[in-house]
Design a protein around this motif. Structure first.
Motif, PDB file in Angstrom:
ATOM      1  N   ILE A  72     -44.200  51.304 -70.447  1.00 59.28           N
ATOM      2  CA  ILE A  72     -43.949  50.941 -69.053  1.00 59.28           C
ATOM      3  C   ILE A  72     -43.285  52.091 -68.316  1.00 59.28           C
ATOM      4  CG2 ILE A  72     -42.844  49.264 -67.564  1.00 59.28           C
ATOM      5  CD1 ILE A  72     -42.973  47.253 -69.675  1.00 59.28           C
ATOM      6  N   LEU A  73     -42.437  52.832 -69.021  1.00 58.19           N
ATOM      7  CA  LEU A  73     -41.757  53.963 -68.394  1.00 58.19           C
ATOM      8  C   LEU A  73     -42.764  55.026 -67.956  1.00 58.19           C
ATOM      9  CD1 LEU A  73     -38.633  54.360 -68.148  1.00 58.19           C
ATOM     10  CD2 LEU A  73     -38.893  56.145 -69.819  1.00 58.19           C
ATOM     11  N   VAL A  74     -43.783  55.253 -68.787  1.00 62.32           N
ATOM     12  CA  VAL A  74     -44.810  56.234 -68.421  1.00 62.32           C
ATOM     13  C   VAL A  74     -45.524  55.780 -67.149  1.00 62.32           C
ATOM     14  CG1 VAL A  74     -46.922  57.364 -69.161  1.00 62.32           C
ATOM     15  CG2 VAL A  74     -45.098  56.946 -70.805  1.00 62.32           C
ATOM     16  N   PHE A  75     -45.954  54.540 -67.126  1.00 65.99           N
ATOM     17  CA  PHE A  75     -46.564  53.958 -65.930  1.00 65.99           C
ATOM     18  C   PHE A  75     -45.676  54.218 -64.718  1.00 65.99           C
ATOM     19  CE2 PHE A  75     -49.242  51.399 -68.544  1.00 65.99           C
ATOM     20  CZ  PHE A  75     -50.195  50.818 -67.737  1.00 65.99           C
ATOM     21  N   ALA A  76     -44.407  53.887 -64.912  1.00 65.60           N
ATOM     22  CA  ALA A  76     -43.484  53.905 -63.785  1.00 65.60           C
ATOM     23  C   ALA A  76     -43.261  55.331 -63.300  1.00 65.60           C
ATOM     24  CB  ALA A  76     -42.166  53.253 -64.196  1.00 65.60           C
ATOM     25  N   LEU A  77     -43.131  56.263 -64.233  1.00 56.41           N
ATOM     26  CA  LEU A  77     -42.923  57.655 -63.820  1.00 56.41           C
ATOM     27  C   LEU A  77     -44.137  58.155 -63.058  1.00 56.41           C
ATOM     28  CD1 LEU A  77     -41.163  59.483 -66.765  1.00 56.41           C
ATOM     29  CD2 LEU A  77     -40.474  59.492 -64.388  1.00 56.41           C
ATOM     30  N   TRP A  78     -45.316  57.862 -63.586  1.00 57.72           N
ATOM     31  CA  TRP A  78     -46.532  58.293 -62.915  1.00 57.72           C
ATOM     32  C   TRP A  78     -46.663  57.681 -61.524  1.00 57.72           C
ATOM     33  CZ3 TRP A  78     -50.866  58.903 -67.127  1.00 57.72           C
ATOM     34  CH2 TRP A  78     -51.236  60.234 -67.185  1.00 57.72           C
ATOM     35  N   SER A  79     -46.357  56.390 -61.456  1.00 58.16           N
ATOM     36  CA  SER A  79     -46.363  55.722 -60.148  1.00 58.16           C
ATOM     37  C   SER A  79     -45.449  56.424 -59.172  1.00 58.16           C
ATOM     38  CB  SER A  79     -45.850  54.283 -60.269  1.00 58.16           C
ATOM     39  OG  SER A  79     -46.840  53.441 -60.699  1.00 58.16           O
TER      40      SER A  79
END
Lengths: 391, 391, 391, 391
Positions: free
Chosen positions: D222-229
């Motif tokens: 989820i952190l990867v998603f969030a950083l990319w977002s």
């Protein structure tokens, strides 16, 4: 009777040593209690260590009963409640959300502890005990509450899409998969598993039309994610700005340096500063590091470890400006000698503020020259000013 | 002895040719080492090529030992450590995080290499070798660190929701699915697989109430995603602004053009410019392209390839303004003849800056007229000004 | 004839008691209707309660027919349509999207109700009945519409990636998994399940190359999420700013306090205020709470419950400023005695506004001193001003 | 020879009727071609309709060959290339990315069409044909390119986490699940399926430690998603601002109204306006709707359908301001009589602009009074001003 010492021990934001110890005990026992509840539901563990688990449950339950009683006793010392009769302050606390929650955590835990059915609820109830100690969670709660209308609108749209997808899937797949798409409620299970992109795989469309529908539902699911992200990103940005400002606003008044800024800029300056807490002994900056901000001391004391000597600065003074002015690395290590609250000013904002406030620039330059004139060979004028003059 | 040449070779940000070669070798060997570790765990490959893999492991391990020793030797040349005795600078480096990490990558790799159990750890340890060469990762690390309190609050909320979901799922499903929902810890596995919307499908609720719970958990999972996104989006925006500013601030001082801006605007201008690096031979703009920004040369040299002649511009000069003023496509191709750092000013900000700074507008217009007067038939006045005068 | 009373009952934004009752009935019956449609598709329920479900379906269908007819009758009272002949206003409504939608919800529901095939559609059609009552959903719809071009571009890129992934997966996996990767359309199903990170697990690549492709597709899927999030976050921020401003702009005119601000600042002030609705009896603030905003009354009446006395304030007056000025907790509980609309001004913006508008600061200080001079022992001067004077 | 008419037909942004027809044919044939390629891989379809599919493939391939040749012929008319010899312009186009891509789409399609292996690639290659016609995709491409460094940093971190997770999973699970966790590469497949929260369910950890690891990996995903977002949300906001400004900047010069604004504000005004295109016959606003923006005509003509009469406005004039000034609904329907480009000014920005620019406010008020004095009974003064005067 004066319950203030007791109240301070129980206050989640107190820096009292006794309050710290209480918090550690509280957090450890809550974690311990959760572990016991989890272990009790595992039959082999329960069979082998039933007595030990029960004893642990008693200890944790007992602690929460004690906490409840202590909080009830200390309630009259709550700020704003000092003028009330003690019994009224206690009654008010007992019926407040916090009081009811603590009661739920304490009493029934012991009453029902022999019944495993109810005891298994205490895992998550006790986990909520940490909420009181997490100011960040309150902030997030406020974000969600502020945006609840928009989030709810997304949920309504989500619900309509869900029903639509389930109804169509039911029509398309009921022949091919009567076991899992045999009714709309059954299809709803597929729809929510798909729309949230969870995708267990227990229900999968098999017709071509059903798969096209499935693909659309998955893509639509991303839209829900994205809308919610967008809503909360905005809400969080607003909350963040608010929380920081409230804290800084109070601290700025403690630094005489900012008194020269004038009423019309004080709010703007408060927005630029970021409060940071350091425990005693924490290193604020190290000699040789690049300088990216300067600090104002709002509370506490720091020790500037210069090569030849140690200097002590207290509340109201500032440090760290030399590296920002010269671009050289830090020329001293700075350590907090007491628990201290510093206001940091980022290099970006530092240069902007100085450019707009010649009076502040003069004060900082004079102080920097006074302090470090003999150790820093480079002229200490602010780069922007230096450029201007050399033109 | 002077270790500076050696230090420059090892410095991740050096532009030295030897440093570039070292970096290529380092990156290739790290990738090679990871591949070997992966291959060693595959039994057929290990059986057939065991000796070759071991040899490769020795080579990579040997390289990292050599790197460790070289870094240790070069440590006294680290900026800020030159004044220390050599042994102290080396000791400081050896106990710094970077030094300890390099030791872990080097020594034990060879010591334990016969033991496959430990050797398989070196895959990811060696992957971390790249971190030192990725400034972006440091920025992201700083974002996560700055927002750690908020992210941790989400995690706490996440944990409470997880425990709650698992406890309820345990109550609802233990009868129907005793194998997978037979204890809260078992239900926790289902809850986390569901709350993160991973959805393996190995544990799926089968009762109606369990499925309603499951649907709520999935929807709640999106909220966690969204909150984290929102937090990190804000943190990243702040970090980005900071990183760019720090670099531009230094470079602006090298361009005499900006000395006329005056101290009070320099910080604002630094915010508008974006630094861009070009290797020697890189094409900055092509004749005939639409013009969307102008450039100031902070470092290096560029060649302006006009139809009839080639002009060379060096550090401190600017180009690319004509297309912004006239709206015509680029009238020249520009190539960097050396590794150059340019500051680009976007067309949006260009027009704003010129409108606010008549003095800058005059300099740019004069320069543009001087340079391109004969080739550009359109009047070179800035559109905004032209409109004003024609009114 | 005057249809305005009827129109007001049907108006989703009316505060009329009859309108409230109508909305409750409407919402309950829509939910009831959806439940019936869902239940009808479950065979055991249908077998046991078929007659009851049919009766319920008649009731809901009848209600929606009645609603349709009432809306048709009331159409001439729609604001802006009063000058039209009644038949034209009705015809206009009947062919408007709302009119057609209501017709779809009403008539065919009864016509086709014996045919389960079509009846099962009415679940989600009736769910859409709630849309009219959710202003937030309209806002979100507008965000999606404003950003439709960008969202569509992401979809196009999504489609190209999907086709590319499916084609390559088909080539890589058709030998190993002919059953599920036997054609590009079949591989497309795998690709969309993977690219959206749904991952049912019904189709999984088994070759090494297929798995590397799968990993890339999953990672690419996150990019789609992230792009969509980014687009919608920006669109939502813009929409939010717009919606709030429109409402506040109207309300500001009702508060005489803001008439002193001058035309040039009124738009800026309107941006700082946030409208909040309170039902009669709602507690706006509680004695002892920390103060984080002040309120202006745009509509309605509030009761200030001071220790000794109760004060009533009406539209155009303000309260809650004392806690912001002194930093002390709220010294009174405030309750809305009628449905009221308040404009809240956050403490952050309060201090900024006062710093920039000395005239407003004077009015607020005078009012605060007048009201609370005797109960608040601390000097009431604004902290920023106090700091300035003490310097 | 003059190839400009031909070039205009092929230009993706031309409004020529012939160009429109060409685009429709192009889009339909590309879709058709993709469908054929997909169908060819489905064996039953291929068996039954092989000849028809081959014929269709020839038609589409032939069209793309023709397109390639036409683009090659028209290349000398490309703006900026008119001064080159025809053969050079064509050679330049043929080796440009667009030229090579068109060649790939055309020639080999026919050459290899008998070989199904290669033909199946043309599905996605032909899908890319749409890219040239989607300006939004180019914008998104630019966002991703601008942020490539940050996105790549996330990918590097992602890779390290992946390797770490796989190595640990291999150690924890290889005993319990030798089939699926028997080597690190095998565990990597599990790690990526889990870290992206895809969760096929084909590989699931079964030990307690493996499940704890799995839960952490999912949360980390989820952190990867969030950083990319977060990264892309910021990049997109910047790109959006840039794209809009460039277009508006050009259009503002066409509206005499803005000539009075003065050079120093023109850039700011350009930022407030949003360009909108309307085909001939499009309804810009409807009588009776609430007014949320006003329009300036940059290109084209509109018809104002007032109750008694129709008024025509052309490029440079404005309309829609009355509803913003009075708060009343629109008093006329406005239809574009030609393809028109309007600049819309939102009500929020309208009030701010008027407050800051008394001269503009006067012009708009005079025009509004002149136009609608007789039909609008309410005084036409701007609310903000009205409030000020009544104070």
């Amino acid at each position: 009777m004066d319950y203030r010492p007791l109240y301070r021990v129980l206050d989640p934001e107190s820096h009292d040593p006794a309050a710290r110890i209480f918090r550690v005990v509280h957090h450890v026992l809550a974690a311990f209690g959760i572990a016991i509840v989890l272990a009790e539901t595992m039959e082999p563990v329960q069979a082998d260590y039933g007595a030990e688990l029960a004893a642990g449950f008693y200890v944790v339950g007992g602690f929460f009963i004690a906490e409840y009683l202590l909080r009830l006793i200390a309630a009259p010392s709550k700020p704003g409640h000092e003028h009330l009769p003690a019994w009224r302050a206690r009654a008010l606390w007992a019926v407040s959300p916090g009081g009811i929650f603590d009661l739920v955590c304490a009493l029934p835990g012991v009453l029902f502890m022999t019944e495993h059915y109810w005891a298994s609820f205490f895992g998550f109830i006790w986990a909520s005990k940490y909420v009181r100690y997490s100011p960040g969670l309150a902030s997030l709660g406020r974000v969600v509450r502020n945006e609840r209308q928009s989030l709810f609108s997304v949920l309504l749209g989500f619900g309509i899409v869900l029903l639509t997808a389930a109804s169509i899937a039911y029509l398309l797949e009921r022949e091919a998969n009567p076991a899992v798409f045999g009714s709309i409620p059954a299809a709803l299970w597929w729809a929510i598993v798909t729309l949230t992109t969870t995708g267990y795989g227990d229900v999968v469309p098999s017709t071509v039309a059903g798969r096209i529908l499935g693909g659309s539902v998955m893509t639509g699911g991303i839209l829900v994610f994205a809308l919610w992200s967008g809503i909360l990103a905005n809400g969080y940005a607003q909350e963040l700005r608010r929380r920081e400002f409230l804290r800084t606003w109070e601290l700025v008044a403690k630094v005489p340096f900012f008194h020269n800024i004038g009423a019309s800029l004080i709010a703007e300056v408060a927005r630029l500063l970021r409060p940071r807490d350091y425990p005693a002994g924490a290193v604020v900056m190290r000699r040789g590091q690049p300088g990216d901000c300067m600090y104002f001391i709002a509370d506490g004391e720091v020790e500037i470890q210069l090569p030849g000597q140690n200097v002590y600065l207290i509340s109201g003074q500032f440090f760290g400006e030399v590296a920002l002015l010269t671009g050289a690395p830090r020329n001293a290590t700075v350590v907090a000698t007491q628990p201290s609250t510093l206001l940091s000013l980022d290099i970006v904002d530092f240069h902007e503020l100085l450019a707009r406030q010649p009076e502040l620039a003069r004060i900082i330059h004079e102080e920097a020259q006074h302090r470090h004139g003999e150790t820093a060979p480079r002229p200490l004028a602010e780069p922007a000013l230096a450029i201007d003059e050399s033109a």
